[in-house]
Design a protein around this motif. Sequence first.
Motif, PDB file in Angstrom:
ATOM      1  N   GLY A 273      12.232  72.978  65.362  1.00 45.52           N
ATOM      2  CA  GLY A 273      12.693  71.577  64.885  1.00 45.52           C
ATOM      3  C   GLY A 273      13.966  71.779  64.188  1.00 45.52           C
ATOM      4  N   LEU A 274      13.893  72.823  63.246  1.00 43.67           N
ATOM      5  CA  LEU A 274      15.016  73.178  62.443  1.00 43.67           C
ATOM      6  C   LEU A 274      16.067  73.751  63.112  1.00 43.67           C
ATOM      7  CD1 LEU A 274      13.089  74.634  59.074  1.00 43.67           C
ATOM      8  CD2 LEU A 274      14.395  72.522  59.494  1.00 43.67           C
ATOM      9  N   ALA A 275      15.868  74.179  64.547  1.00 45.86           N
ATOM     10  CA  ALA A 275      17.018  75.021  65.090  1.00 45.86           C
ATOM     11  C   ALA A 275      17.376  76.414  64.594  1.00 45.86           C
ATOM     12  CB  ALA A 275      18.250  74.212  65.384  1.00 45.86           C
ATOM     13  N   LEU A 276      16.428  77.019  64.035  1.00 43.94           N
ATOM     14  CA  LEU A 276      16.538  78.310  63.598  1.00 43.94           C
ATOM     15  C   LEU A 276      15.523  79.306  64.094  1.00 43.94           C
ATOM     16  CD1 LEU A 276      16.609  76.878  59.688  1.00 43.94           C
ATOM     17  CD2 LEU A 276      18.557  77.714  61.313  1.00 43.94           C
ATOM     18  N   SER A 277      16.074  80.501  63.640  1.00 40.65           N
ATOM     19  CA  SER A 277      15.246  81.701  64.086  1.00 40.65           C
ATOM     20  C   SER A 277      14.538  82.177  63.021  1.00 40.65           C
ATOM     21  CB  SER A 277      16.233  82.718  64.711  1.00 40.65           C
ATOM     22  OG  SER A 277      16.853  83.512  63.782  1.00 40.65           O
ATOM     23  N   PRO A 278      13.334  82.954  63.439  1.00 37.56           N
ATOM     24  CA  PRO A 278      12.662  83.459  62.032  1.00 37.56           C
ATOM     25  C   PRO A 278      13.685  84.113  61.023  1.00 37.56           C
ATOM     26  CG  PRO A 278      11.274  83.733  63.806  1.00 37.56           C
ATOM     27  CD  PRO A 278      12.791  83.020  64.557  1.00 37.56           C
ATOM     28  N   GLN A 279      14.358  85.008  61.686  1.00 35.80           N
ATOM     29  CA  GLN A 279      15.043  85.777  60.897  1.00 35.80           C
ATOM     30  C   GLN A 279      16.474  85.100  59.861  1.00 35.80           C
ATOM     31  OE1 GLN A 279      14.661  86.150  64.164  1.00 35.80           O
ATOM     32  NE2 GLN A 279      13.341  87.756  63.871  1.00 35.80           N
ATOM     33  N   GLU A 280      16.590  83.720  60.356  1.00 33.31           N
ATOM     34  CA  GLU A 280      17.606  82.786  59.468  1.00 33.31           C
ATOM     35  C   GLU A 280      16.554  82.017  58.392  1.00 33.31           C
ATOM     36  OE1 GLU A 280      20.821  81.173  62.398  1.00 33.31           O
ATOM     37  OE2 GLU A 280      18.758  80.922  63.234  1.00 33.31           O
ATOM     38  N   CYS A 281      15.422  82.167  58.372  1.00 34.48           N
ATOM     39  CA  CYS A 281      14.742  81.322  57.476  1.00 34.48           C
ATOM     40  C   CYS A 281      13.889  82.091  56.660  1.00 34.48           C
ATOM     41  CB  CYS A 281      13.921  80.424  58.511  1.00 34.48           C
ATOM     42  SG  CYS A 281      13.241  78.973  57.706  1.00 34.48           S
ATOM     43  N   ILE A 282      13.409  81.285  55.425  1.00 31.24           N
ATOM     44  CA  ILE A 282      12.440  82.010  54.299  1.00 31.24           C
ATOM     45  C   ILE A 282      11.287  80.822  54.206  1.00 31.24           C
ATOM     46  CG2 ILE A 282      12.209  82.338  52.053  1.00 31.24           C
ATOM     47  CD1 ILE A 282      15.337  82.954  51.691  1.00 31.24           C
ATOM     48  N   TYR A 283      10.190  81.586  54.253  1.00 31.40           N
ATOM     49  CA  TYR A 283       8.859  80.498  54.146  1.00 31.40           C
ATOM     50  C   TYR A 283       8.425  80.772  52.660  1.00 31.40           C
ATOM     51  CZ  TYR A 283       4.562  78.405  54.762  1.00 31.40           C
ATOM     52  OH  TYR A 283       3.544  77.635  54.354  1.00 31.40           O
ATOM     53  N   VAL A 284       8.042  79.504  52.117  1.00 25.61           N
ATOM     54  CA  VAL A 284       7.893  79.530  50.721  1.00 25.61           C
ATOM     55  C   VAL A 284       6.362  78.882  50.402  1.00 25.61           C
ATOM     56  CG1 VAL A 284       8.329  78.774  48.316  1.00 25.61           C
ATOM     57  CG2 VAL A 284      10.092  79.313  49.928  1.00 25.61           C
ATOM     58  N   GLY A 285       5.387  79.792  49.836  1.00 22.41           N
ATOM     59  CA  GLY A 285       4.066  78.810  49.441  1.00 22.41           C
ATOM     60  C   GLY A 285       3.163  79.792  48.583  1.00 22.41           C
ATOM     61  N   ASP A 286       2.157  78.966  48.422  1.00 19.84           N
ATOM     62  CA  ASP A 286       1.199  79.691  47.333  1.00 19.84           C
ATOM     63  C   ASP A 286       0.204  80.680  48.110  1.00 19.84           C
ATOM     64  OD1 ASP A 286      -1.912  78.302  47.655  1.00 19.84           O
ATOM     65  OD2 ASP A 286      -0.309  77.065  48.512  1.00 19.84           O
TER      66      ASP A 286
END
Length: 226
Positions: free
Chosen positions: A156-169
């Motif tokens: 949906g964001l048109a991003l690869s995993p390598q281009e993205c950061i996941y933020v969570g608890d």
Amino acid sequence: MIFDLFHTLTGLESEWSDLPVTSDFLGIDRRTWDGVLHEKSRQRLTGELSDPFLILRDLAHQIDPTIADEKIRQAVAIRIRRFREALRRTPPANTDLLRQLRKSGLRLGLISNADKMEVASWADCPLAGLFDFEVFSCEVGLVKPEPTIYRTCLDGLALSPQECIYVGDGGSNELVGAREVGLTTVFVSGVIAELWPERIPARMAIADHHIKDLPEILPLLGLTHV
């Protein structure tokens, strides 16, 4: 960047609402309740079970089948109001952070394991409208840490995993799932320090980065607080 919602973007649970937590109202031990809520209730999270009364009765009766239906109906009304207030009381610092990230050019996604009752008031939350793509488990029939739910958001964001950061608890093993997909992970411990401080070391060991409060993510991105 992809964010978790509850216990990441929302505030301290003690500040969510003046209403009682569901387990207290039903007379159930909180840790026992949390175990069932997060580990034995996939149908509510996927949306297969969507009626608030049926959701709560299923959860409660897994622990104590003697709890009366009327008590459960009262608990449903309280829980809906409590989550509405929790979303409305999202800390302004977190809302401001997302606005700053958007202005910096970052695309923002949201992935939340939540049932219909918990996100019924999402439209009234100050965070609504700040994401380029939102994934609620009850709407897509997928739950964290399943790989497909992360890939759905990435697509949906048109991003690869390598281009993205996941933020969570780190709840629901979300950090493990994110890393397995190839996302860089940031563990946010500020909210769970109030609830489950004993879980922090293990989650720190899993994540690529650790912060206590969300605005601390800015230096990781080479940004400064505005």
